[in-house]
Scaffold this motif. Structure first.
Motif, PDB file in Angstrom:
ATOM      1  N   TYR A 230      52.582 -25.036 -33.945  1.00 35.45           N
ATOM      2  CA  TYR A 230      53.780 -25.232 -33.020  1.00 35.45           C
ATOM      3  C   TYR A 230      54.786 -24.291 -33.317  1.00 35.45           C
ATOM      4  O   TYR A 230      55.169 -24.057 -34.321  1.00 35.45           O
ATOM      5  CB  TYR A 230      54.119 -26.884 -33.708  1.00 35.45           C
ATOM      6  CG  TYR A 230      53.363 -27.854 -33.066  1.00 35.45           C
ATOM      7  CD1 TYR A 230      53.335 -28.407 -31.711  1.00 35.45           C
ATOM      8  CD2 TYR A 230      52.256 -28.101 -34.201  1.00 35.45           C
ATOM      9  CE1 TYR A 230      52.288 -29.420 -31.552  1.00 35.45           C
ATOM     10  CE2 TYR A 230      51.444 -29.110 -33.526  1.00 35.45           C
ATOM     11  CZ  TYR A 230      51.322 -29.707 -32.474  1.00 35.45           C
ATOM     12  OH  TYR A 230      50.439 -30.631 -32.400  1.00 35.45           O
TER      13      TYR A 230
ATOM     14  N   PHE B 296      51.164 -24.092 -29.455  1.00 38.33           N
ATOM     15  CA  PHE B 296      51.639 -25.019 -28.801  1.00 38.33           C
ATOM     16  C   PHE B 296      53.354 -24.591 -28.600  1.00 38.33           C
ATOM     17  O   PHE B 296      54.213 -24.757 -29.885  1.00 38.33           O
ATOM     18  CB  PHE B 296      51.837 -26.434 -29.354  1.00 38.33           C
ATOM     19  CG  PHE B 296      50.370 -26.953 -29.456  1.00 38.33           C
ATOM     20  CD1 PHE B 296      49.893 -27.609 -28.325  1.00 38.33           C
ATOM     21  CD2 PHE B 296      49.847 -26.723 -30.582  1.00 38.33           C
ATOM     22  CE1 PHE B 296      48.755 -28.216 -28.214  1.00 38.33           C
ATOM     23  CE2 PHE B 296      48.411 -27.500 -30.734  1.00 38.33           C
ATOM     24  CZ  PHE B 296      47.909 -28.012 -29.480  1.00 38.33           C
TER      25      PHE B 296
ATOM     26  N   ASP C  68      56.033 -27.180 -23.867  1.00 40.37           N
ATOM     27  CA  ASP C  68      55.114 -28.372 -24.408  1.00 40.37           C
ATOM     28  C   ASP C  68      55.696 -29.573 -24.632  1.00 40.37           C
ATOM     29  O   ASP C  68      56.105 -29.470 -25.779  1.00 40.37           O
ATOM     30  CB  ASP C  68      54.253 -27.698 -25.404  1.00 40.37           C
ATOM     31  CG  ASP C  68      52.980 -28.454 -25.640  1.00 40.37           C
ATOM     32  OD1 ASP C  68      52.982 -29.599 -25.603  1.00 40.37           O
ATOM     33  OD2 ASP C  68      52.024 -27.951 -25.626  1.00 40.37           O
ATOM     34  N   LYS C  69      55.559 -30.561 -23.707  1.00 42.59           N
ATOM     35  CA  LYS C  69      56.319 -31.873 -23.985  1.00 42.59           C
ATOM     36  C   LYS C  69      55.575 -32.491 -24.755  1.00 42.59           C
ATOM     37  O   LYS C  69      56.325 -33.038 -25.869  1.00 42.59           O
ATOM     38  CB  LYS C  69      56.277 -32.544 -22.635  1.00 42.59           C
ATOM     39  CG  LYS C  69      56.623 -34.253 -22.785  1.00 42.59           C
ATOM     40  CD  LYS C  69      57.961 -34.584 -22.138  1.00 42.59           C
ATOM     41  CE  LYS C  69      58.436 -35.741 -22.030  1.00 42.59           C
ATOM     42  NZ  LYS C  69      58.651 -36.253 -23.340  1.00 42.59           N
ATOM     43  N   ALA C  70      54.174 -32.415 -25.010  1.00 43.18           N
ATOM     44  CA  ALA C  70      53.533 -33.264 -26.170  1.00 43.18           C
ATOM     45  C   ALA C  70      53.751 -32.548 -27.401  1.00 43.18           C
ATOM     46  O   ALA C  70      53.924 -33.094 -28.441  1.00 43.18           O
ATOM     47  CB  ALA C  70      51.976 -32.946 -25.699  1.00 43.18           C
TER      48      ALA C  70
ATOM     49  N   ASP D 131      57.127 -33.900 -28.393  1.00 44.65           N
ATOM     50  CA  ASP D 131      57.045 -35.144 -29.109  1.00 44.65           C
ATOM     51  C   ASP D 131      56.382 -35.470 -30.475  1.00 44.65           C
ATOM     52  O   ASP D 131      56.810 -36.165 -31.126  1.00 44.65           O
ATOM     53  CB  ASP D 131      56.091 -36.022 -28.114  1.00 44.65           C
ATOM     54  CG  ASP D 131      56.607 -36.319 -26.679  1.00 44.65           C
ATOM     55  OD1 ASP D 131      57.841 -36.328 -26.439  1.00 44.65           O
ATOM     56  OD2 ASP D 131      56.061 -36.479 -25.597  1.00 44.65           O
ATOM     57  N   PHE D 132      55.375 -34.504 -30.790  1.00 46.34           N
ATOM     58  CA  PHE D 132      54.683 -34.354 -32.012  1.00 46.34           C
ATOM     59  C   PHE D 132      55.632 -34.249 -32.823  1.00 46.34           C
ATOM     60  O   PHE D 132      55.838 -34.599 -33.999  1.00 46.34           O
ATOM     61  CB  PHE D 132      53.737 -33.174 -31.904  1.00 46.34           C
ATOM     62  CG  PHE D 132      53.169 -32.845 -33.216  1.00 46.34           C
ATOM     63  CD1 PHE D 132      51.990 -33.690 -33.859  1.00 46.34           C
ATOM     64  CD2 PHE D 132      53.711 -31.850 -34.068  1.00 46.34           C
ATOM     65  CE1 PHE D 132      51.428 -33.062 -35.110  1.00 46.34           C
ATOM     66  CE2 PHE D 132      53.152 -31.455 -35.206  1.00 46.34           C
ATOM     67  CZ  PHE D 132      52.114 -32.147 -35.571  1.00 46.34           C
TER      68      PHE D 132
ATOM     69  N   GLN E  88      58.253 -37.353 -33.326  1.00 46.90           N
ATOM     70  CA  GLN E  88      57.631 -38.421 -33.972  1.00 46.90           C
ATOM     71  C   GLN E  88      57.607 -38.241 -35.565  1.00 46.90           C
ATOM     72  O   GLN E  88      57.788 -39.027 -36.284  1.00 46.90           O
ATOM     73  CB  GLN E  88      56.278 -38.601 -33.400  1.00 46.90           C
ATOM     74  CG  GLN E  88      56.233 -39.140 -32.102  1.00 46.90           C
ATOM     75  CD  GLN E  88      54.941 -39.122 -31.538  1.00 46.90           C
ATOM     76  OE1 GLN E  88      53.921 -38.796 -32.147  1.00 46.90           O
ATOM     77  NE2 GLN E  88      54.854 -39.699 -30.396  1.00 46.90           N
TER      78      GLN E  88
END
Length: 72
Positions: A2, A27, A32-34, A37-38, A41
């Motif tokens: 990331y 990423f 990259d929205k996912a 989110d990773f 979170q």
């Protein structure tokens, strides 16, 4: 891994992996929205986050990255 485009540590880890011939998936958190989110979170604020065999390594921690890859 990331990353963000402006992250010099991200570039350094990518250069290391490329130089060692190690394939990786990037990423880009800018797009990259996912990936965003990773990070959210897990409440990670440092970059890069390098995931090797399920181990999440936060920041520019070459000793941990090399150990996870089995490189001395």
């Amino acid at each position: 891994m990331y990353t963000m485009p402006t992250c010099s540590y991200c570039r350094s880890v990518k250069e290391f992996l490329q130089g060692a011939g190690i394939a990786y998936q990037e990423f880009n958190l800018e797009h990259d929205k996912a990936g965003q989110d990773f990070m959210r979170q897990r409440r990670y604020t440092g970059l890069p986050v390098t995931v090797i065999n399920g181990e999440e390594i936060v920041g520019y921690n070459m000793p941990k990255i090399k150990a996870a890859l089995g490189i001395n």
